[in-house]
Design a protein around this motif. Sequence first.
Motif, PDB file in Angstrom:
ATOM      1  N   GLU A 189     -11.932   9.560  26.204  1.00  0.00           N
ATOM      2  CA  GLU A 189     -12.523   9.123  27.472  1.00  0.00           C
ATOM      3  C   GLU A 189     -13.388  10.238  28.049  1.00  0.00           C
ATOM      4  OE1 GLU A 189     -12.335   6.321  29.204  1.00  0.00           O
ATOM      5  OE2 GLU A 189     -10.748   5.215  28.157  1.00  0.00           O
ATOM      6  N   LEU A 190     -14.479   9.843  28.712  1.00  0.00           N
ATOM      7  CA  LEU A 190     -15.306  10.768  29.483  1.00  0.00           C
ATOM      8  C   LEU A 190     -15.051  10.449  30.946  1.00  0.00           C
ATOM      9  CD1 LEU A 190     -17.333  13.032  28.905  1.00  0.00           C
ATOM     10  CD2 LEU A 190     -19.165  11.351  29.116  1.00  0.00           C
ATOM     11  N   VAL A 191     -14.605  11.442  31.716  1.00  0.00           N
ATOM     12  CA  VAL A 191     -14.139  11.209  33.085  1.00  0.00           C
ATOM     13  C   VAL A 191     -14.931  12.072  34.059  1.00  0.00           C
ATOM     14  CG1 VAL A 191     -12.137  11.299  34.628  1.00  0.00           C
ATOM     15  CG2 VAL A 191     -11.820  10.723  32.214  1.00  0.00           C
ATOM     16  N   TRP A 192     -15.327  11.472  35.190  1.00  0.00           N
ATOM     17  CA  TRP A 192     -15.992  12.211  36.268  1.00  0.00           C
ATOM     18  C   TRP A 192     -14.949  12.560  37.314  1.00  0.00           C
ATOM     19  CZ3 TRP A 192     -20.453  14.569  37.252  1.00  0.00           C
ATOM     20  CH2 TRP A 192     -20.826  14.813  38.568  1.00  0.00           C
ATOM     21  N   ASN A 193     -14.736  13.842  37.587  1.00  0.00           N
ATOM     22  CA  ASN A 193     -13.709  14.260  38.529  1.00  0.00           C
ATOM     23  C   ASN A 193     -14.151  15.548  39.220  1.00  0.00           C
ATOM     24  OD1 ASN A 193     -11.030  16.009  39.041  1.00  0.00           O
ATOM     25  ND2 ASN A 193     -10.499  13.842  39.170  1.00  0.00           N
ATOM     26  N   TYR A 198     -15.332  15.566  32.470  1.00  0.00           N
ATOM     27  CA  TYR A 198     -14.269  16.083  31.617  1.00  0.00           C
ATOM     28  C   TYR A 198     -14.098  15.142  30.429  1.00  0.00           C
ATOM     29  CZ  TYR A 198     -12.841  19.201  35.415  1.00  0.00           C
ATOM     30  OH  TYR A 198     -12.816  20.169  36.385  1.00  0.00           O
ATOM     31  N   LEU A 199     -13.821  15.722  29.285  1.00  0.00           N
ATOM     32  CA  LEU A 199     -13.523  14.936  28.092  1.00  0.00           C
ATOM     33  C   LEU A 199     -12.013  14.927  27.889  1.00  0.00           C
ATOM     34  CD1 LEU A 199     -14.421  13.429  25.521  1.00  0.00           C
ATOM     35  CD2 LEU A 199     -14.436  15.668  24.365  1.00  0.00           C
ATOM     36  N   VAL A 200     -11.450  13.727  27.814  1.00  0.00           N
ATOM     37  CA  VAL A 200     -10.030  13.572  27.482  1.00  0.00           C
ATOM     38  C   VAL A 200      -9.962  13.338  25.978  1.00  0.00           C
ATOM     39  CG1 VAL A 200      -7.922  12.246  27.874  1.00  0.00           C
ATOM     40  CG2 VAL A 200      -9.557  12.577  29.750  1.00  0.00           C
ATOM     41  N   ALA A 201      -9.244  14.196  25.283  1.00  0.00           N
ATOM     42  CA  ALA A 201      -9.271  14.150  23.817  1.00  0.00           C
ATOM     43  C   ALA A 201      -7.936  14.626  23.241  1.00  0.00           C
ATOM     44  CB  ALA A 201     -10.409  15.030  23.286  1.00  0.00           C
ATOM     45  N   TYR A 202      -7.686  14.214  21.998  1.00  0.00           N
ATOM     46  CA  TYR A 202      -6.524  14.734  21.274  1.00  0.00           C
ATOM     47  C   TYR A 202      -6.938  16.031  20.595  1.00  0.00           C
ATOM     48  CZ  TYR A 202      -2.645  15.233  18.050  1.00  0.00           C
ATOM     49  OH  TYR A 202      -1.572  15.728  17.364  1.00  0.00           O
ATOM     50  N   TYR A 203      -6.183  17.104  20.890  1.00  0.00           N
ATOM     51  CA  TYR A 203      -6.495  18.430  20.344  1.00  0.00           C
ATOM     52  C   TYR A 203      -5.366  18.830  19.395  1.00  0.00           C
ATOM     53  CZ  TYR A 203      -7.856  23.385  20.357  1.00  0.00           C
ATOM     54  OH  TYR A 203      -8.249  24.653  19.995  1.00  0.00           O
ATOM     55  N   PRO A 204      -5.598  18.767  18.081  1.00  0.00           N
ATOM     56  CA  PRO A 204      -4.516  19.004  17.114  1.00  0.00           C
ATOM     57  C   PRO A 204      -3.901  20.397  17.195  1.00  0.00           C
ATOM     58  CG  PRO A 204      -6.662  18.928  16.016  1.00  0.00           C
ATOM     59  CD  PRO A 204      -6.884  18.455  17.421  1.00  0.00           C
ATOM     60  N   ASN A 205      -4.658  21.394  17.652  1.00  0.00           N
ATOM     61  CA  ASN A 205      -4.089  22.743  17.761  1.00  0.00           C
ATOM     62  C   ASN A 205      -2.927  22.795  18.747  1.00  0.00           C
ATOM     63  OD1 ASN A 205      -6.294  23.264  16.150  1.00  0.00           O
ATOM     64  ND2 ASN A 205      -6.732  25.232  17.098  1.00  0.00           N
ATOM     65  N   ARG A 206      -2.946  21.890  19.725  1.00  0.00           N
ATOM     66  CA  ARG A 206      -1.831  21.812  20.673  1.00  0.00           C
ATOM     67  C   ARG A 206      -0.950  20.593  20.423  1.00  0.00           C
ATOM     68  NH1 ARG A 206      -4.383  23.439  26.598  1.00  0.00           N
ATOM     69  NH2 ARG A 206      -5.272  25.447  25.983  1.00  0.00           N
ATOM     70  N   GLY A 207      -1.429  19.713  19.566  1.00  0.00           N
ATOM     71  CA  GLY A 207      -0.638  18.539  19.224  1.00  0.00           C
ATOM     72  C   GLY A 207      -0.466  17.552  20.358  1.00  0.00           C
ATOM     73  N   LYS A 208      -1.465  17.489  21.274  1.00  0.00           N
ATOM     74  CA  LYS A 208      -1.352  16.561  22.397  1.00  0.00           C
ATOM     75  C   LYS A 208      -2.733  16.286  22.989  1.00  0.00           C
ATOM     76  CE  LYS A 208      -0.488  20.175  25.875  1.00  0.00           C
ATOM     77  NZ  LYS A 208       0.448  20.625  26.934  1.00  0.00           N
ATOM     78  N   VAL A 210      -5.481  16.603  25.750  1.00  0.00           N
ATOM     79  CA  VAL A 210      -5.859  17.634  26.726  1.00  0.00           C
ATOM     80  C   VAL A 210      -7.213  17.273  27.319  1.00  0.00           C
ATOM     81  CG1 VAL A 210      -4.578  19.421  25.488  1.00  0.00           C
ATOM     82  CG2 VAL A 210      -6.995  19.061  24.982  1.00  0.00           C
ATOM     83  N   ASN A 211      -7.667  18.069  28.292  1.00  0.00           N
ATOM     84  CA  ASN A 211      -8.963  17.862  28.946  1.00  0.00           C
ATOM     85  C   ASN A 211      -9.874  19.058  28.689  1.00  0.00           C
ATOM     86  OD1 ASN A 211      -7.702  15.589  30.214  1.00  0.00           O
ATOM     87  ND2 ASN A 211      -6.874  16.986  31.750  1.00  0.00           N
ATOM     88  N   PHE A 212     -11.141  18.772  28.396  1.00  0.00           N
ATOM     89  CA  PHE A 212     -12.153  19.819  28.247  1.00  0.00           C
ATOM     90  C   PHE A 212     -13.248  19.566  29.272  1.00  0.00           C
ATOM     91  CE2 PHE A 212     -10.418  19.405  23.916  1.00  0.00           C
ATOM     92  CZ  PHE A 212     -10.063  20.724  23.658  1.00  0.00           C
ATOM     93  N   ARG A 213     -13.654  20.604  30.008  1.00  0.00           N
ATOM     94  CA  ARG A 213     -14.765  20.437  30.936  1.00  0.00           C
ATOM     95  C   ARG A 213     -16.064  20.438  30.146  1.00  0.00           C
ATOM     96  NH1 ARG A 213     -15.456  23.964  36.415  1.00  0.00           N
ATOM     97  NH2 ARG A 213     -17.620  24.195  35.788  1.00  0.00           N
ATOM     98  N   VAL A 214     -16.853  19.383  30.327  1.00  0.00           N
ATOM     99  CA  VAL A 214     -18.015  19.165  29.473  1.00  0.00           C
ATOM    100  C   VAL A 214     -19.056  20.266  29.602  1.00  0.00           C
ATOM    101  CG1 VAL A 214     -19.951  17.603  29.044  1.00  0.00           C
ATOM    102  CG2 VAL A 214     -17.655  16.679  29.345  1.00  0.00           C
ATOM    103  N   ASP A 215     -19.253  20.804  30.810  1.00  0.00           N
ATOM    104  CA  ASP A 215     -20.265  21.851  30.963  1.00  0.00           C
ATOM    105  C   ASP A 215     -19.792  23.191  30.415  1.00  0.00           C
ATOM    106  OD1 ASP A 215     -18.436  21.871  33.136  1.00  0.00           O
ATOM    107  OD2 ASP A 215     -19.788  23.161  34.279  1.00  0.00           O
ATOM    108  N   ARG A 216     -18.570  23.247  29.887  1.00  0.00           N
ATOM    109  CA  ARG A 216     -18.076  24.445  29.209  1.00  0.00           C
ATOM    110  C   ARG A 216     -18.068  24.250  27.687  1.00  0.00           C
ATOM    111  NH1 ARG A 216     -19.125  26.003  33.543  1.00  0.00           N
ATOM    112  NH2 ARG A 216     -17.760  26.963  35.091  1.00  0.00           N
ATOM    113  N   MET A 246      -7.954  17.581  37.013  1.00  0.00           N
ATOM    114  CA  MET A 246      -8.105  17.553  35.563  1.00  0.00           C
ATOM    115  C   MET A 246      -7.353  18.676  34.852  1.00  0.00           C
ATOM    116  SD  MET A 246      -9.614  14.771  35.188  1.00  0.00           S
ATOM    117  CE  MET A 246      -9.814  14.765  33.413  1.00  0.00           C
ATOM    118  N   PHE A 247      -6.338  19.273  35.525  1.00  0.00           N
ATOM    119  CA  PHE A 247      -5.477  20.231  34.844  1.00  0.00           C
ATOM    120  C   PHE A 247      -4.331  19.462  34.199  1.00  0.00           C
ATOM    121  CE2 PHE A 247      -7.590  23.049  37.813  1.00  0.00           C
ATOM    122  CZ  PHE A 247      -7.800  24.182  37.053  1.00  0.00           C
TER     123      PHE A 247
END
Length: 333
Positions: A189-193, A198-208, A210-216, A246-247
């Motif tokens: 999902e792409l979320v405006w907050n 923010y990108l809501v995505a599955y991150y295998p390094n953490r196995g869950k 997580v959220n990534f800020r798109v401008d980062r 988005m934390f």
Amino acid sequence: MKGMNDMSDSPELLRLRIMYIYRILCEKTDADHGITMNGIIEQLADFGISAERKAVGADIEALRLMDSSIVSRTGRYADYRLTKREFGLAELKLLADAVNSSRMLTAEQKETILTKLRGFAGEHQAKELRRQLRIPKKQNTPDSEVFGTIDIIYKALAEKKQIRFKYFSYEMDKKKHYRDSERVCSPYELVWNDEFYYLVAYYPNRGKVVNFRVDRMEDVRLMSEPCVPLPKGFDMEQYLGSIFSMFGGEETSVRLRFHSSLAGPVIDRFGRDISFIPDDAEHFHINVTVRSQSTFFGWLTQFGAKAEILTPEVRKAYADFLRSILAVNGDEG
């Protein structure tokens, strides 16, 4: 456009003339401002097209069959006007204000988008869209590449493909500091907050999830590998409703008690579907799931004694949180 008046009533001229009449109505008129027959003929002449009143009148009637919002007034002040548009003026003002207040866009990007928005209004309404919206100065410099990043993310979402990117943060030197390795994730999902994407995505390094800020995110690339499916039983709506600013973090169930005067802010935070359970004439409580206790506590603190945590373990954590603030900011006298 010179020389078109030499085409007489050729099919090419007839097609161009009716198109230019519609363009004139779009640009020069609205529900409050019309243009006379002479005015239309003069505007056509500017495009190199000569036309008689009878022919223009027939073209307008043809356009009215296509668009019922084209109306005419008869009598002493006879004119023609386009009364409805794809976007109303109030809608365009709302969109313009959203663009102006965005912390994600550069000044050049804002002006480009605002120019396009003004194209949806007639020249009279476009003047109102040029109003200046007073925006508090923010301490960030927008990244001009973020639009390209968003385009790639949307493509990944549509094709259900993984993406690879560099991720960075700013430190005391105000420079970009990249994480040790590139991130690979499955976008959901792409979320405006809070004025950011923010990108809501599955991150295998953490196995869950997580959220990534798109401008980062930088140097984003679409991969051929398909996305990892959402974890079984994962509820995206519930997840988005439980995070603060988005934390992420572990889920925590908590019961909160509020003074009735805080019903509005509680609805703003948790949505209109939240159940208010009355305690007495002046208080109610709710049951919610939250993530990232520190940001949740920061939100709750603004309400002072009008908000109370009823869940014992979370209540204790909140007390510890407040004590840690007092230890740094307390009165030493």
